[in-house]
Design an enzyme around this catalytic site. Structure first.
Site, PDB file in Angstrom:
ATOM      1  N   CYS A 268     -57.778 -13.799 -85.760  1.00 45.09           N
ATOM      2  CA  CYS A 268     -57.388 -15.011 -87.214  1.00 45.09           C
ATOM      3  C   CYS A 268     -56.978 -14.623 -88.097  1.00 45.09           C
ATOM      4  O   CYS A 268     -57.482 -13.141 -89.061  1.00 45.09           O
ATOM      5  CB  CYS A 268     -59.219 -15.339 -87.500  1.00 45.09           C
ATOM      6  SG  CYS A 268     -60.028 -15.462 -86.004  1.00 45.09           S
TER       7      CYS A 268
ATOM      8  N   ARG B 299     -52.228 -13.144 -85.480  1.00 47.54           N
ATOM      9  CA  ARG B 299     -53.547 -12.576 -85.455  1.00 47.54           C
ATOM     10  C   ARG B 299     -54.207 -13.218 -84.915  1.00 47.54           C
ATOM     11  O   ARG B 299     -55.433 -12.880 -84.720  1.00 47.54           O
ATOM     12  CB  ARG B 299     -54.033 -12.640 -87.009  1.00 47.54           C
ATOM     13  CG  ARG B 299     -53.508 -12.012 -88.001  1.00 47.54           C
ATOM     14  CD  ARG B 299     -54.006 -11.706 -89.504  1.00 47.54           C
ATOM     15  NE  ARG B 299     -54.748 -11.232 -89.278  1.00 47.54           N
ATOM     16  CZ  ARG B 299     -55.877 -10.350 -89.939  1.00 47.54           C
ATOM     17  NH1 ARG B 299     -54.769  -9.466 -89.931  1.00 47.54           N
ATOM     18  NH2 ARG B 299     -56.643  -9.580 -89.808  1.00 47.54           N
TER      19      ARG B 299
ATOM     20  N   TRP C 207     -58.231 -16.774 -83.716  1.00 47.62           N
ATOM     21  CA  TRP C 207     -57.750 -15.646 -82.050  1.00 47.62           C
ATOM     22  C   TRP C 207     -59.747 -16.464 -81.647  1.00 47.62           C
ATOM     23  O   TRP C 207     -60.736 -15.600 -82.211  1.00 47.62           O
ATOM     24  CB  TRP C 207     -57.826 -15.012 -82.493  1.00 47.62           C
ATOM     25  CG  TRP C 207     -57.938 -13.591 -80.577  1.00 47.62           C
ATOM     26  CD1 TRP C 207     -56.044 -13.426 -79.688  1.00 47.62           C
ATOM     27  CD2 TRP C 207     -58.229 -12.758 -80.084  1.00 47.62           C
ATOM     28  NE1 TRP C 207     -56.911 -12.748 -78.858  1.00 47.62           N
ATOM     29  CE2 TRP C 207     -58.147 -12.322 -79.431  1.00 47.62           C
ATOM     30  CE3 TRP C 207     -59.899 -12.471 -80.842  1.00 47.62           C
ATOM     31  CZ2 TRP C 207     -58.899 -11.725 -78.555  1.00 47.62           C
ATOM     32  CZ3 TRP C 207     -60.656 -11.582 -79.762  1.00 47.62           C
ATOM     33  CH2 TRP C 207     -60.276 -11.415 -78.481  1.00 47.62           C
TER      34      TRP C 207
ATOM     35  N   ASN D 162     -62.436 -15.947 -91.182  1.00 43.61           N
ATOM     36  CA  ASN D 162     -62.195 -14.421 -89.717  1.00 43.61           C
ATOM     37  C   ASN D 162     -63.205 -13.095 -90.092  1.00 43.61           C
ATOM     38  O   ASN D 162     -63.654 -12.766 -91.427  1.00 43.61           O
ATOM     39  CB  ASN D 162     -60.707 -13.725 -90.301  1.00 43.61           C
ATOM     40  CG  ASN D 162     -60.983 -12.636 -89.784  1.00 43.61           C
ATOM     41  OD1 ASN D 162     -61.025 -12.416 -88.914  1.00 43.61           O
ATOM     42  ND2 ASN D 162     -60.336 -11.905 -90.059  1.00 43.61           N
ATOM     43  N   GLY D 163     -64.386 -12.883 -88.744  1.00 38.14           N
ATOM     44  CA  GLY D 163     -64.662 -12.528 -88.690  1.00 38.14           C
ATOM     45  C   GLY D 163     -66.514 -12.646 -87.301  1.00 38.14           C
ATOM     46  O   GLY D 163     -65.637 -13.521 -86.783  1.00 38.14           O
TER      47      GLY D 163
ATOM     48  N   GLU E 191     -47.907   4.930 -72.790  1.00 30.64           N
ATOM     49  CA  GLU E 191     -47.445   3.401 -74.083  1.00 30.64           C
ATOM     50  C   GLU E 191     -46.878   3.350 -72.305  1.00 30.64           C
ATOM     51  O   GLU E 191     -46.906   1.449 -73.003  1.00 30.64           O
ATOM     52  CB  GLU E 191     -47.403   4.233 -74.735  1.00 30.64           C
ATOM     53  CG  GLU E 191     -46.177   3.354 -75.879  1.00 30.64           C
ATOM     54  CD  GLU E 191     -47.470   2.346 -76.656  1.00 30.64           C
ATOM     55  OE1 GLU E 191     -48.768   2.792 -75.802  1.00 30.64           O
ATOM     56  OE2 GLU E 191     -46.648   1.996 -77.191  1.00 30.64           O
TER      57      GLU E 191
ATOM     58  N   LYS F 263     -46.779  -0.990 -73.054  1.00 28.91           N
ATOM     59  CA  LYS F 263     -46.363  -1.891 -73.853  1.00 28.91           C
ATOM     60  C   LYS F 263     -45.533  -2.965 -72.245  1.00 28.91           C
ATOM     61  O   LYS F 263     -45.750  -4.045 -72.688  1.00 28.91           O
ATOM     62  CB  LYS F 263     -44.805  -1.277 -73.537  1.00 28.91           C
ATOM     63  CG  LYS F 263     -45.136  -0.547 -74.887  1.00 28.91           C
ATOM     64  CD  LYS F 263     -44.537  -1.081 -76.371  1.00 28.91           C
ATOM     65  CE  LYS F 263     -46.538  -1.557 -76.580  1.00 28.91           C
ATOM     66  NZ  LYS F 263     -47.044  -0.947 -77.435  1.00 28.91           N
TER      67      LYS F 263
ATOM     68  N   GLU G 255     -48.871  -5.697 -71.511  1.00 26.49           N
ATOM     69  CA  GLU G 255     -48.465  -6.465 -72.186  1.00 26.49           C
ATOM     70  C   GLU G 255     -48.236  -7.757 -73.062  1.00 26.49           C
ATOM     71  O   GLU G 255     -48.273  -8.530 -73.182  1.00 26.49           O
ATOM     72  CB  GLU G 255     -49.614  -5.769 -73.150  1.00 26.49           C
ATOM     73  CG  GLU G 255     -48.782  -5.497 -74.576  1.00 26.49           C
ATOM     74  CD  GLU G 255     -49.198  -4.469 -76.134  1.00 26.49           C
ATOM     75  OE1 GLU G 255     -48.263  -4.253 -75.985  1.00 26.49           O
ATOM     76  OE2 GLU G 255     -50.441  -5.282 -76.222  1.00 26.49           O
TER      77      GLU G 255
ATOM     78  N   HIS H 185     -53.878  12.213 -56.263  1.00 30.69           N
ATOM     79  CA  HIS H 185     -55.518  12.617 -56.544  1.00 30.69           C
ATOM     80  C   HIS H 185     -56.377  11.110 -56.095  1.00 30.69           C
ATOM     81  O   HIS H 185     -57.416  10.955 -56.077  1.00 30.69           O
ATOM     82  CB  HIS H 185     -56.080  13.136 -57.093  1.00 30.69           C
ATOM     83  CG  HIS H 185     -55.891  14.247 -57.879  1.00 30.69           C
ATOM     84  ND1 HIS H 185     -56.207  15.821 -57.182  1.00 30.69           N
ATOM     85  CD2 HIS H 185     -55.011  15.558 -58.680  1.00 30.69           C
ATOM     86  CE1 HIS H 185     -55.849  17.066 -57.192  1.00 30.69           C
ATOM     87  NE2 HIS H 185     -55.039  17.113 -57.950  1.00 30.69           N
TER      88      HIS H 185
ATOM     89  N   LYS I 157     -53.015  -9.407 -82.188  1.00 27.38           N
ATOM     90  CA  LYS I 157     -52.467  -8.304 -83.884  1.00 27.38           C
ATOM     91  C   LYS I 157     -53.378  -6.852 -83.500  1.00 27.38           C
ATOM     92  O   LYS I 157     -53.622  -5.823 -83.893  1.00 27.38           O
ATOM     93  CB  LYS I 157     -51.347  -8.350 -84.949  1.00 27.38           C
ATOM     94  CG  LYS I 157     -50.652  -7.137 -85.035  1.00 27.38           C
ATOM     95  CD  LYS I 157     -49.483  -7.268 -84.213  1.00 27.38           C
ATOM     96  CE  LYS I 157     -48.971  -5.683 -85.064  1.00 27.38           C
ATOM     97  NZ  LYS I 157     -48.370  -4.766 -84.247  1.00 27.38           N
TER      98      LYS I 157
END
Ligand code: M6R
Length: 618
Positions: free
Chosen positions: A2, A27, A72, A99-100, A491, A495, A498, A514, A613
């Site tokens: 948020c 955010r 969010w 926000n929180g 990574e 990428k 997402e 394996h 983010k």
């Protein structure tokens, strides 16, 4: 998660709030809303991105004080009812954004409901609104007389709620004022001329001012057009320093690129130079690092490095582990913070804990570092954001100086983190006598070449785009790497998944046999990082195993490797570099591969679904 914004000034607040919210959309973008203080509170909300909100706001709104929010979702699904701001009363008597997470909201909600307060949303935030109403008016009545000023009421509410919050509020009984408070969620005040701003992040108001005041936990502040007053936990007035932000507004704009992510991938040529600036002494073959929390003697006798990070930053940490062990001969461990924070780690000997975090606000990373307070252990942060919470929670800080990263998918912040880790490892190696000065000089020469080599990778983007387009229909992608390329394989997969939503997995190539090899089907694209180095022959064998199962292999290989073409279907090239450094170049190839795949699929590249983010909740 948020983003919150607030404005108290001398011009209509709506355009300022909307512009600021657009800067914070990274955010969260499940819903958005604003409240403007006219002769009464005017609140507008919409599900989805800020453009949807804009469509809801009438043209003529002159109020010069207001608050805004981009969400969010955590408590309650994305809906107009759950969108902020949340108001108390009817007509509204106060309006608030948050926000929180309020951890004790269920208990408080039941208590407030028993007292007659009616909840309109499923959010945890609404308890703060009703608590404030109770402190201000003594009960749920909408027409009660105001019993005290807003700020003491806010402090009383802060004494009751548990959890994390950055709050901004407006209150018609005290017009012309914006109220803010913070605990464990980012909050920064922008000091302007005849106008003042508050936001979760400086990029929200960078177009208006670079003068900022960082708000600390338990602090509150009142902003009016000509004044900012900040108060401590007990209401004492604080003499806060106004700091200058180095970032400029251009850095937070797209500059002609279709997406922030593409811009940030391209910026790596300059951002890596910025990270390096002032840190290398090429002639002496030495590294100069400000912000180290250890003396040379302490570095010499260090027994362990514990790296803590999440997501992409964790991948940087994995590579860091290899570097600290290989170059400096120090035992290094790396762990995801969401697990570490709930362990009872054995911290023995002289340990340095390094938190790696682009935002400096990731809740799990902060919690993991705080969990080390119980131990006699030195801590430091590698972060991109000056003044972020992590910088106040650790004994030392090295800034990555990559500039603002807006795309949700981290790119330039990751390569900047890698550069800092290389420099740290070389510095530690020199101090511990594990690296000759001449070897260090050569290594430093190699590091200095990286920005130019990144440019060479970027110049091959058409080939990478063509490859991305031809496999964009794949339902699953594999990424293989060995040694230092293993974190890069992880990574590359992160990428891709997402931003393109294609299922992707990264593997240590030796682990394939394996288990994961069972997943290979005819035509499954497998990206193998096959740059020259000590495991080159080994990865060639893995490539052959994959080909034998009819998968399609895309190799990332050195420009001068003519052998590789015999074994794979597509080759994406990187300039030849020291095997310790080439992972940075391979990573840029994989960033572009993910970007062009997502582009071909028409995805929301800068704001992928379900993501935000900064993950400031657990
Ligand atoms: O700000 P941080 O580096 O602490 O963030 C950690 C992760 O949330 C972040 O790297 C995330 O994985 C990115 N979306 C990856 O692109």
């Amino acid at each position: 998660m948020c983003g919150i914004v607030g404005y108290a000034g001398n011009r209509p607040a709506v355009p300022v709030l909307i512009e600021s919210l657009k800067k914070l959309e990274y955010r969260g973008y499940d819903s958005a809303g604003i409240t403007v203080l006219e002769d009464k509170l005017e609140t507008f909300k919409a599900v989805g991105k800020i453009v949807n909100l804009e469509a809801e706001i009438p043209e003529k709104l002159d109020g010069v004080v207001g608050i805004g929010h981009t969400r969010w979702a955590t408590h309650g699904r994305p809906s107009t009812q759950n969108a902020h701001p949340h108001n108390s009363g009817g007509p509204a008597r106060l309006s608030l954004v948050h926000n929180g997470i309020i951890e004790n909201y269920m208990v408080l909600k039941e208590e407030l409901e028993r007292e007659g307060y009616v909840f309109k949303s499923e959010t945890d935030t609404e308890v703060i609104v009703h608590l404030l109403h109770r402190e201000l008016f003594g009960g749920p009545s909408c027409s009660g007389e105001c019993k005290q000023e807003f700020l003491p009421a806010l402090r009383q509410a802060m004494g009751i709620i548990k959890g994390s919050y950055a709050i901004a509020a407006v209150y018609p009984e005290e017009p012309g004022k914006l109220f803010v408070a913070r605990k464990d969620s980012p909050l920064v005040i922008g000091v302007g001329c005849g106008e003042n701003f508050a936001a979760s992040d400086v990029t929200a108001f960078l177009g208006h001012t670079k003068d900022v005041i960082y708000v600390n936990d338990y602090e509150t502040a009142v902003l009016s057009p000509d004044e900012v007053r900040v108060f401590g936990k007990d209401g004492e007035i604080l003499d806060k320093t106004v700091e200058k932000v180095e970032w400029d507004i251009e850095a937070a704009e797209k500059a002609g690129y279709e997406h922030f992510m593409l811009k940030e991938i391209h910026e790596q040529v300059s951002s890596i130079n910025n990270t390096l600036a002032g840190k290398i002494l090429e002639l002496e073959g030495d590294i100069e690092l400000e912000g180290l929390p250890l003396s040379e003697e302490e570095i010499r006798t260090l027994s362990k490095i514990q790296i803590l990070a999440c997501g992409t930053s964790w991948h940087a940490g994995l590579l860091g582990k290899y570097l600290f062990e290989q170059l400096a001969g120090i035992h290094a461990d790396v762990e995801v913070c969401s697990e570490y924070r709930y362990r009872n780690p054995v911290v023995e000997g002289k340990t340095l804990a390094i938190a790696i975090t682009q935002s400096g606000e990731t809740a799990d990373t902060l919690a993991a570092i705080r969990s080390l307070n119980a131990y006699n252990c030195r801590t430091m942060a590698i972060t991109n954001v000056v003044g972020s919470t992590i910088t106040r929670e650790t004994d030392g800080v090295i800034y990555t100086r990559a500039g603002p990263e807006i795309g949700v998918a981290s790119t330039k912040a990751f390569t900047a983190q890698l550069i800092v880790l290389y420099l740290l490892a070389v510095k530690f190696a020199l101090i511990r006598g594990k690296l000759e000065q001449d070897t260090a000089k050569n290594f430093i020469k190699g590091i200095k070449k990286i920005p130019g080599q990144v440019q060479q990778v970027l110049s091959q983007k058409d080939a990478i785009k063509e490859c991305a387009e031809s496999f964009s229909g794949a339902k699953s992608y594999f990424f293989l790497g060995r040694h230092l390329n293993f974190p890069i394989a992880l990574e590359g997969a992160l990428k891709l998944k997402e931003i393109s939503y294609i299922h992707a997995e990264g593997f240590a190539a030796g682990e394939l046999k394996h288990g994961p090899i069972a997943l290979l089907e005819e035509g499954t694209p497998v990206v193998a990082i096959a740059t020259k180095g000590q495991t080159y022959e080994k990865i060639l064998s893995n490539i052959k195993e994959v080909k034998a199962r009819d998968a399609t292999v895309i190799a990332v290989a050195d420009t001068d490797d003519t052998e590789i073409e015999k074994y794979v279907d597509v080759v994406l090239r990187v300039p030849s570099a020291d095997e310790l450094l080439s992972p940075i170049l391979s990573c840029v190839v994989l960033q572009l591969l993910a970007y062009y795949t997502a582009l071909a699929l028409g995805r929301s590249i800068d704001k992928p679904r379900n993501l935000a983010k900064s993950v400031t909740v657990e």
